[in-house]
Enzyme design. Structure first.
Site, PDB file in Angstrom:
ATOM      1  N   ARG A   1      54.653  38.735  37.273  1.00 38.86           N
ATOM      2  CA  ARG A   1      53.787  38.591  38.446  1.00 38.86           C
ATOM      3  C   ARG A   1      54.007  37.252  39.144  1.00 38.86           C
ATOM      4  O   ARG A   1      53.991  37.167  40.375  1.00 38.86           O
ATOM      5  CB  ARG A   1      52.319  38.754  38.064  1.00 38.86           C
ATOM      6  CG  ARG A   1      52.022  40.176  37.575  1.00 38.86           C
ATOM      7  CD  ARG A   1      50.566  40.498  37.672  1.00 38.86           C
ATOM      8  NE  ARG A   1      50.150  40.587  39.055  1.00 38.86           N
ATOM      9  CZ  ARG A   1      48.896  40.515  39.469  1.00 38.86           C
ATOM     10  NH1 ARG A   1      47.926  40.325  38.603  1.00 38.86           N
ATOM     11  NH2 ARG A   1      48.599  40.617  40.741  1.00 38.86           N
TER      12      ARG A   1
ATOM     13  N   ASP B   1      42.674  43.126  51.037  1.00 38.41           N
ATOM     14  CA  ASP B   1      43.874  43.012  50.214  1.00 38.41           C
ATOM     15  C   ASP B   1      43.848  44.148  49.184  1.00 38.41           C
ATOM     16  O   ASP B   1      42.770  44.673  48.863  1.00 38.41           O
ATOM     17  CB  ASP B   1      43.862  41.641  49.515  1.00 38.41           C
ATOM     18  CG  ASP B   1      44.965  41.516  48.492  1.00 38.41           C
ATOM     19  OD1 ASP B   1      46.143  41.703  48.869  1.00 38.41           O
ATOM     20  OD2 ASP B   1      44.661  41.247  47.305  1.00 38.41           O
TER      21      ASP B   1
ATOM     22  N   SER C   1      48.343  44.352  53.012  1.00 41.03           N
ATOM     23  CA  SER C   1      48.899  44.013  51.703  1.00 41.03           C
ATOM     24  C   SER C   1      50.358  43.611  51.785  1.00 41.03           C
ATOM     25  O   SER C   1      51.097  44.045  52.673  1.00 41.03           O
ATOM     26  CB  SER C   1      48.756  45.239  50.782  1.00 41.03           C
ATOM     27  OG  SER C   1      49.540  45.111  49.618  1.00 41.03           O
ATOM     28  N   ASN C   2      50.775  42.808  50.795  1.00 42.93           N
ATOM     29  CA  ASN C   2      52.192  42.503  50.613  1.00 42.93           C
ATOM     30  C   ASN C   2      52.992  43.734  50.192  1.00 42.93           C
ATOM     31  O   ASN C   2      54.218  43.753  50.310  1.00 42.93           O
ATOM     32  CB  ASN C   2      52.360  41.415  49.543  1.00 42.93           C
ATOM     33  CG  ASN C   2      52.238  40.001  50.106  1.00 42.93           C
ATOM     34  OD1 ASN C   2      52.286  39.798  51.320  1.00 42.93           O
ATOM     35  ND2 ASN C   2      52.088  39.019  49.218  1.00 42.93           N
TER      36      ASN C   2
ATOM     37  N   TYR D   1      46.198  44.639  45.795  1.00 43.36           N
ATOM     38  CA  TYR D   1      46.376  44.354  44.364  1.00 43.36           C
ATOM     39  C   TYR D   1      45.466  43.208  43.908  1.00 43.36           C
ATOM     40  O   TYR D   1      45.534  42.100  44.436  1.00 43.36           O
ATOM     41  CB  TYR D   1      47.836  43.988  44.072  1.00 43.36           C
ATOM     42  CG  TYR D   1      48.804  45.091  44.472  1.00 43.36           C
ATOM     43  CD1 TYR D   1      48.790  46.319  43.819  1.00 43.36           C
ATOM     44  CD2 TYR D   1      49.691  44.907  45.528  1.00 43.36           C
ATOM     45  CE1 TYR D   1      49.658  47.341  44.201  1.00 43.36           C
ATOM     46  CE2 TYR D   1      50.565  45.924  45.910  1.00 43.36           C
ATOM     47  CZ  TYR D   1      50.542  47.131  45.246  1.00 43.36           C
ATOM     48  OH  TYR D   1      51.406  48.135  45.633  1.00 43.36           O
TER      49      TYR D   1
END
Lengths: 223, 223
Positions: free
Chosen positions: A42, A12, A119-120, A14
């Site tokens: 967030r 991942d 990752s997103n 972040y």
């Protein structure tokens, strides 16, 4: 469980490889209560990603991040002009690796392991991130959820690892600091290491990591 | 948009017809900071529902609510014995209608409209809720997400309305106080009224309600 030989370590981005502290600093320039502002931004960024995935109304993470910023600004009564909004958004391109990130990548790469990010983040966000931090050379691929048009923790995202890298789940170690991502990867069938840097509590999602570390420095002994 | 004749009004339950204040009160008996405790419990209850839906690891809302309670207790350092845990969980059976709920249901029913609930709650939670509050007679059906084994705002949940009641989306008005539920129903194609009792901000999810009211008393003029 009997594990196949490990061929790939997938990270991942972040919060796992990259510290989002730069975004917090950027918030301090505009918000009365920066801690509240970044927490809301967030939280909404993630919530909107989850909700769009559930509605099957995918929009990329840059767009979701901007939508979340608009909500956070409105909810906290923070007026943002175009220049300020741009500066806040650009802060996502300025996040920096944790101190243990590059040493861990170097050690794992030296063992011949395939390294990648899942990752997103949108493809452009990920591309700019690894270039700006000088880490691009370590990664075989930067896998964005964008290719699946949904978000973690939905299974089609984790399926990108085998589809794009040709490594089977049992040959992989997935590494994330986010427990919901740990749960999603475990639910899909990946061996998972939870990077719990801050002594967080496990979330109650019916899934547990295979390994828990408090630093990326401990990854080398797992592979 | 040209609308067909309205035949049914479908309500979300928690926060829309029923005030969850009773749960807050129950938290005050165990938590040092009841406002923080209930906020965390409810946030995790929703988050776990969303995440389980995304992972396709459905567990019913009673179970998700208990998982979220365990997290909230651990995160706030609140020790709960079995009796206290049970009392907190049972508080979900003790929520009461808002003052405008029964008058609105009576008015709509008197016009021959089909009324139903469509909720994330488990079938037993919904059944106990409408019995305890004396409102059972107003509803043709209590539709739980359980029949679709996923959660709002996923489309298969909203599809239960037509499947179970035989009314087409255009003949329906869906009513919810939760913006993410409004967005999900709109995304599916239902006409939606957002009940915004508290002056909340719209969420930035690319969907807007057809109507906004601040009280259920205003529904009658919409149908």
């Amino acid at each position: 469980m009997g594990e196949a030989q490990r061929r790939a370590v997938i990270f991942d981005a972040y919060g796992t490889l990259f510290n989002v502290e730069a975004v917090r600093h950027a918030c301090a320039t505009v918000a009365q209560d920066p801690a509240q502002f970044i927490a809301l931004w967030r939280a909404k960024q993630l919530e909107y990603a989850f909700l769009r995935a559930l509605m099957q109304r995918y929009a990329d993470f840059w767009s979701v991040t901007r939508d979340a910023l608009h909500y956070a600004a409105a909810a906290t009564g923070t007026a943002l002009d175009q220049r300020q909004e741009l500066a806040l958004m650009e802060a996502w391109h300025s996040v920096t690796p944790f101190a243990d990130t590059e040493p861990a990548l170097r050690e794992l790469a030296s063992r011949g392991l395939t390294l990648a990010i899942l990752s997103n983040g949108s493809p452009e966000m990920l591309d700019r991130l690894v270039r700006a931090t000088g880490l691009a050379g370590y990664f075989r691929r930067l896998l964005s959820v964008d290719a699946a048009r949904t978000y973690k923790p939905a299974a089609p995202v984790y399926a990108l690892i085998e589809r794009e890298l040709g490594v089977r789940p049992a040959e992989t170690l997935f590494v994330s600091s986010n427990f919901w991502d740990v749960a999603g990867a475990r639910s899909y069938g990946l061996p998972v290491c939870w990077v719990n840097r801050v002594g967080a509590l496990p979330e109650q999602l019916g899934q547990q990591p295979n390994h828990v570390v408090d630093s990326l420095a401990q990854l080398a002994r797992l592979v």
